[in-house]
Design a protein around this motif. Structure first.
Motif, short mmCIF file in Angstrom:
data_model
loop_
_atom_site.label_atom_id
_atom_site.label_comp_id
_atom_site.label_asym_id
_atom_site.label_seq_id
_atom_site.Cartn_x
_atom_site.Cartn_y
_atom_site.Cartn_z
N PHE A 119 1.01 -1.22 -0.01
CA PHE A 119 0.18 -0.04 0.01
C PHE A 119 0.87 1.37 -0.04
N ALA A 120 2.26 1.04 -0.11
CA ALA A 120 2.90 2.31 -0.09
C ALA A 120 2.86 3.26 -1.35
N TRP A 121 3.23 4.52 -1.10
CA TRP A 121 3.00 5.61 -2.27
C TRP A 121 4.43 6.26 -2.03
N SER A 122 4.89 6.75 -3.38
CA SER A 122 6.14 7.51 -3.29
C SER A 122 5.99 8.23 -4.49
N GLY A 123 6.92 9.47 -4.32
CA GLY A 123 6.76 10.36 -5.47
C GLY A 123 7.02 11.85 -4.88
N ARG A 124 6.75 12.65 -6.07
CA ARG A 124 6.74 14.30 -5.64
C ARG A 124 5.05 14.66 -5.85
N ALA A 125 4.56 15.33 -5.07
CA ALA A 125 3.07 16.12 -5.05
C ALA A 125 3.16 17.06 -4.35
N VAL A 126 1.88 17.58 -3.98
CA VAL A 126 2.03 18.73 -3.42
C VAL A 126 0.67 18.66 -2.05
N VAL A 127 0.91 19.58 -1.11
CA VAL A 127 -0.15 19.46 -0.05
C VAL A 127 -1.43 20.37 -0.65
N ALA A 128 -2.39 19.96 -1.29
CA ALA A 128 -3.32 20.84 -1.92
C ALA A 128 -4.14 21.63 -1.14
N TYR A 129 -4.50 21.15 0.24
CA TYR A 129 -5.21 21.65 1.18
C TYR A 129 -5.12 20.91 2.68
N LYS A 130 -5.63 21.69 3.48
CA LYS A 130 -5.75 20.90 4.92
C LYS A 130 -6.94 20.94 5.39
N ARG A 131 -7.27 20.24 6.50
CA ARG A 131 -8.61 20.20 7.12
C ARG A 131 -8.13 19.87 8.58
N LYS A 132 -8.86 20.65 9.41
CA LYS A 132 -9.20 20.37 11.03
C LYS A 132 -10.22 19.48 11.22
N TRP A 133 -10.15 18.50 11.80
CA TRP A 133 -11.03 17.41 12.42
C TRP A 133 -11.83 17.05 11.09
N PRO A 134 -11.28 16.27 10.07
CA PRO A 134 -11.79 15.95 8.82
C PRO A 134 -12.83 14.78 8.95
N ARG A 135 -13.65 14.89 7.94
CA ARG A 135 -14.25 13.55 7.97
C ARG A 135 -13.57 12.69 7.09
N TRP A 136 -13.89 11.33 7.32
CA TRP A 136 -13.25 10.33 6.82
C TRP A 136 -14.11 9.46 5.77
N THR A 137 -13.71 9.41 4.44
CA THR A 137 -14.34 8.64 3.57
C THR A 137 -13.48 7.52 2.66
N PRO A 138 -13.77 6.36 3.34
CA PRO A 138 -12.54 5.46 2.90
C PRO A 138 -12.90 5.02 1.51
N PRO A 139 -11.75 4.87 0.42
CA PRO A 139 -12.01 4.77 -0.90
C PRO A 139 -12.66 3.56 -1.19
N ASP A 140 -13.34 3.34 -2.34
CA ASP A 140 -14.14 2.27 -2.67
C ASP A 140 -13.27 0.81 -2.60
N GLU A 141 -12.14 1.05 -3.07
CA GLU A 141 -11.00 -0.08 -3.14
C GLU A 141 -10.98 -0.56 -1.51
N MET A 142 -10.93 0.30 -0.51
CA MET A 142 -11.03 -0.12 0.89
C MET A 142 -12.13 -0.55 1.33
N VAL A 143 -13.13 -0.25 1.00
CA VAL A 143 -14.50 -0.78 1.23
C VAL A 143 -14.54 -2.22 0.68
N ALA A 144 -14.15 -2.38 -0.51
CA ALA A 144 -14.09 -3.55 -1.29
C ALA A 144 -13.35 -4.91 -0.12
N ARG A 145 -12.25 -4.32 0.26
CA ARG A 145 -11.44 -4.92 1.09
C ARG A 145 -11.86 -5.40 2.29
N GLN A 146 -12.38 -4.42 2.84
CA GLN A 146 -13.17 -4.22 4.37
C GLN A 146 -14.81 -3.85 4.27
N PRO A 147 -15.60 -4.79 4.13
CA PRO A 147 -16.82 -4.46 3.84
C PRO A 147 -17.61 -3.88 5.05
N LYS A 148 -17.13 -4.03 6.16
CA LYS A 148 -17.36 -3.34 7.44
C LYS A 148 -17.35 -1.87 7.49
#
Length: 237
Positions: A119-148
């Motif tokens: 599940f590792a990621w590497s490379g160059r990117a940017v911090v597009a934005y920040k959030r305080k106390w964010p909501r969490w929405t697992p990606p569909d791929e994660m939901v498929a692995r963990q239906p709960k």
């Protein structure tokens, strides 16, 4: 003995003492230049100020159980020679450190938890934005692995903010070429995860650390994620 005589002897004594002291000062070795050292092991029952409770947050953050964090992963400013400009975030995946580059070849260093193998990621990117106390929405791929996780899926609006939210107190959202990578730098209450490869790709920090980092980083800041050479063939660049 006259008063004048007493004063004379006192003056001689004080003068001699001053000469002796000045002689010590003249022969003393110069004070060595301070060097950065690892923090000492925590005293049982003590918590550094930076890891004490944060009761004024919308969801009060408890103090860190520092016995679960190796002191080398505590937040500290260090020497860090680099060609990257100040403001850059560098994630050293193999070493489990995050560096926020400062002027003068210095950096603030944080201990982190990183993605498990596959599940590792590497490379160059940017911090597009920040959030305080964010909501969490697992990606569909994660939901498929963990239906709960279905109740927290994108279509169901995700999980609301709070101490049980996997993104913790703050989140920094990583984009590459204008697209969301789905990877985050975020807080975690799980102190024992720092210094380990445990998350599903995201970069996790102690809540107290990510709150501090959040306040130092600007939107659009560059981020460089160094891959683990032993898992380079698995990294997404």
């Amino acid at each position: 003995m006259s008063v004048g005589g007493t004063l004379t002897r006192r003056s001689l004594f004080v003068g001699a003492t001053a000469i002796l002291l000045s002689g010590c000062a003249a022969t003393a070795r110069p004070t060595p230049k301070p060097v950065v050292v690892e923090p000492p092991p925590p005293v049982k029952g003590s918590v550094p100020a930076m890891y004490q409770a944060m009761p004024n947050e919308p969801f009060p953050i408890p103090e860190v159980n520092v016995s679960e964090v190796d002191p080398k992963f505590w937040r500290q400013e260090v020497d860090y020679p680099t060609q990257e400009r100040p403001g850059t975030i560098i994630v050293d995946t193999p070493a489990k450190y995050l560096y926020h580059v400062l002027p003068g070849q210095r950096a603030m260093r944080y201990g982190i938890g990183v993605g498990r193998e596959g599940f590792a990621w590497s490379g160059r990117a940017v911090v597009a934005y920040k959030r305080k106390w964010p909501r969490w929405t697992p990606p569909d791929e994660m939901v498929a692995r963990q239906p709960k996780l279905e109740p927290y899926s994108i279509k169901n609006g995700g999980m609301g903010p709070g101490l049980k939210n996997p993104l913790g107190a703050r989140a920094l959202y990583i984009h590459k070429d204008g697209k969301d990578t789905l990877y985050r730098i975020h807080g975690s209450p799980e102190a024992r995860s720092i210094g380990k490869a445990v998350s599903s790709g995201c970069i996790r920090m102690l809540n107290q650390d990510v709150v501090y980092l959040h306040d130092q980083v600007r939107d659009g800041s560059p981020i460089v994620v160094i891959p683990d050479p032993s898992k380079a063939h698995l990294a997404k660049s």
